[in-house]
Design an enzyme around this catalytic site. Structure first.
Site, PDB file in Angstrom:
ATOM      1  N   LYS A 235       0.825  -1.204   0.000  1.00  0.00           N
ATOM      2  CA  LYS A 235       0.000   0.000   0.000  1.00  0.00           C
ATOM      3  C   LYS A 235       0.862   1.258   0.000  1.00  0.00           C
ATOM      4  O   LYS A 235       0.613   2.212  -0.760  1.00  0.00           O
ATOM      5  CB  LYS A 235      -0.920  -0.012   1.225  1.00  0.00           C
ATOM      6  CG  LYS A 235      -1.731   1.254   1.420  1.00  0.00           C
ATOM      7  CD  LYS A 235      -2.682   1.504   0.262  1.00  0.00           C
ATOM      8  CE  LYS A 235      -3.537   2.739   0.506  1.00  0.00           C
ATOM      9  NZ  LYS A 235      -4.418   3.028  -0.632  1.00  0.00           N
ATOM     10  N   CYS A 289      -3.792  10.603   0.961  1.00  0.00           N
ATOM     11  CA  CYS A 289      -2.859   9.504   0.725  1.00  0.00           C
ATOM     12  C   CYS A 289      -1.442  10.003   0.468  1.00  0.00           C
ATOM     13  O   CYS A 289      -0.572   9.923   1.331  1.00  0.00           O
ATOM     14  CB  CYS A 289      -3.334   8.653  -0.460  1.00  0.00           C
ATOM     15  SG  CYS A 289      -4.923   7.847  -0.213  1.00  0.00           S
TER      16      CYS A 289
END
Length: 455
Positions: A235, A289
Site C-alpha cells: 500500500k 494519501c
C-alpha cells in the site's frame, strides 16, 4: 473456535461450504469506520453477506445510515447501495464499537491514520478501534486491517495489543492486513474489481481466510503476500511511487522558465516510450494519501530515505512556487501583491470531489492573504469554502470582483466557463494547464509550460 466461524473457516471444512456460510449471513461482520472508504466497503460486505454492522464515532453518520441514507457524497451508486442494504436489514450502524465487536465474528478496520503535529503517523484512531475489537474478540474470530499503516504495525503493535486486551492466545484468532485500494468517486467500482486485492496474514490460516472472504467481494484476483508487513508496504509503495514520480514531473516543470520550452509537450512525447510514465507538473499534491504516506516510512524506519524526503519537499514547494509566480506575474503587470485582488479557482484536492484534506489551496490562499492580497476562493464543489483564507465567491461574481489575478489550483469542469470576456485582463497562473482559451486575459503563466501572452 466458535460454532459460527467453523462454518466459514477451518482446514477441515470444504471451501465451498465456507463461502456459502459467508454469503448466507452465517458470519456476522463489523466494519469499523463509515467514512469515504469505510461506508462503501460496508455496503459491499452487506451486499455479499447480508449481515453487517457498521461502526462510527459520529452519531450523525450512524443515524443517516440507519435511515438508509449515505452521508458520503459524490460516490456513484452508494446512495442506492446503502438504501437497499438497510431496507433488506443487511446493514445497520452503531456508535457502540464494543457491542458490535461482541456480536461480530469478522472485524474489518478502516479508520484514518493521519499525522500528528510532528508529521509522524498517529495510530490513536486505529488503536482505539482495536481496543473495541479486543473487548469482543472470541476464539476463531478474524480481524482484517484496511487502514493504511506504517510497516510492522500489525505484527509489532496491533497483534500484541489484541492479545493483551482480549486475553486470547495469538493463534486463537486470525489477523491480516488487507489494504484498501480505492479512490474517492469510484469506491464501489474499485472494491468490487478494479484492481487485485492484496492480503497478508500473520500465519497461513489468516492469509487463507482473508483470501476466501475477499474473493467473495471482488471479481478481480486476490493476491496473497508473505505477511502483514509486506502487505503494509504494498500500500505504501503505491503512494510513494506516485509521490516520487510527481516530484520528478514538478522538478521538470520548473525547468520551463530556464529552458524556454513547454515541458508538458516534452513529457507527452517522452511518454510514448512504454517504459516512461511521467506525470504532469502542477500546483501541488493533496489528498489523504500521497502527502501522508512518505512519513509512514521516513518517520518509522531506521534506514535513510533521501529520495523520499527530497520528493516530499519538492512537491510541497510547488505551492510556494505557485504563489511566487502569481506575485511575479502581478509585478510584471504593474501591481504589487499587497494591492492586488486574487481569485483562487479550486480548493478541493481533486477535481469533482468535495475533499480538502492537504489540498495545496490551504497553503496558497494563506500565503497570498499573508502577503496582503484580497483573496477570493471559487469552488463549485467545495461545501466549506468559509474554512479557507479569503472570501468565497462564484464564477458569476468574478466580473464584479474584477480580480487582478486568477490562480487555477484544481481543474473543475466548471472552470471551462470562466467569463473571460467580462474580466479586465487579469494575469493568470494556470496550475493544471486546464483553462480553455483565456482570450481576454493578460499575462498567462502555465506551470510546466511557462509564460505566454494571449492575443
Amino acid at each position: 473456535m466458535s460454532t459460527t466461524l467453523c462454518r466459514l473457516y477451518g482446514s477441515d471444512r470444504p471451501a465451498d461450504e465456507q463461502r456459502r456460510a459467508f454469503r448466507e449471513g452465517g458470519v456476522p461482520v463489523a466494519v469499523y469506520g463509515l467514512g469515504k472508504m469505510g461506508l462503501p466497503l460496508a455496503a459491499v460486505f452487506a451486499d455479499r453477506s447480508g449481515n453487517v454492522t457498521g461502526v462510527d464515532i459520529d452519531s450523525a453518520v450512524v443515524n443517516a445510515v440507519n435511515d438508509g441514507q449515505s452521508p458520503v457524497e459524490d460516490e456513484p451508486g452508494l446512495d442506492t447501495a446503502v438504501e437497499t442494504a438497510v431496507e433488506t436489514e443487511s446493514l445497520r450502524a452503531t456508535t457502540d464499537g464494543v457491542d458490535a465487536a461482541e456480536s461480530a465474528a469478522l472485524h474489518v478496520v478502516i479508520v484514518p491514520t493521519l499525522l500528528d503535529d510532528a508529521d509522524s503517523p498517529d495510530l490513536s484512531a486505529v488503536e482505539s478501534v482495536v481496543d473495541d475489537v479486543a473487548a469482543g474478540l472470541a476464539p476463531g474470530d478474524a480481524v482484517f486491517l484496511e487502514s493504511t499503516l506504517p510497516p510492522r504495525t500489525c505484527v509489532d503493535v496491533l497483534r500484541p495489543r489484541l492479545v493483551e486486551k482480549s486475553g486470547l492466545a495469538p493463534d486463537e484468532f486470525a489477523l491480516a492486513f488487507c489494504p484498501e485500494r480505492t479512490a474517492s468517486g469510484r469506491a464501489l467500482e474499485d472494491i468490487t474489481g478494479s484492481y487485485p486485492k492484496i492480503v497478508g496474514g500473520v500465519d497461513e490460516e489468516s492469509t487463507r481466510v482473508a483470501k476466501l472472504v475477499y474473493g467473495e467481494l471482488t471479481s478481480n484476483e486476490v493476491i496473497p503476500v508473505s505477511d502483514p508487513t509486506t502487505a503494509e508496504c504494498v500500500k505504501l509503495f503505491e503512494g510513494l511511487y506516485r509521490d516520487v514520480n510527481i516530484a520528478l514531473a514538478n522538478e521538470l516543470g520548473r525547468l520551463a522558465d530556464g529552458l524556454a520550452i513547454d515541458v508538458r509537450e516534452a513529457i507527452e512525447a517522452a511518454n510514448t516510450q512504454p517504459y516512461c510514465e511521467l506525470h504532469d507538473p502542477g500546483a501541488g499534491v493533496g489528498g489523504h494519501c500521497i502527502p501522508y504516506y512518505p512519513h509512514f516510512v521516513i518517520d518509522t524506519v531506521e534506514t535513510s530515505t533521501p529520495l523520499l524526503e527530497t520528493a516530499r519537499r519538492v512537491n510541497e514547494r510547488m505551492e510556494e512556487f505557485t504563489v511566487h509566480k502569481t506575485v511575479e506575474q502581478l509585478v510584471d503587470a504593474g501591481t504589487e501583491i499587497g494591492d492586488a485582488s486574487v481569485a483562487v479557482l479550486g480548493v478541493t484536492y481533486r477535481p469533482g470531489i468535495d475533499e480538502t484534506r492537504a489540498s495545496p489551496a490551504w497553503t496558497i490562499t494563506a500565503a497570498l492573504s499573508a502577503a496582503g492580497a484580497d483573496v477570493y476562493t471559487v469552488d463549485p464543489v467545495c461545501s466549506d469554502l468559509a474554512a479557507f483564507p479569503g472570501r468565497p465567491a462564484t464564477l458569476s461574481e468574478l466580473p464584479a470582483i474584477d480580480p487582478d489575478a486568477l490562480v487555477l489550483v484544481t481543474a473543475h469542469d466548471a472552470f471551462d466557463d470562466v467569463p473571460w470576456d467580462r474580466l479586465a485582463d487579469p494575469v493568470v497562473v494556470d496550475g493544471r494547464d486546464a483553462l480553455t482559451d483565456p482570450a481576454t486575459a493578460g499575462e498567462v503563466y502555465t506551470i510546466g509550460s511557462g509564460p505566454a501572452t494571449s492575443d
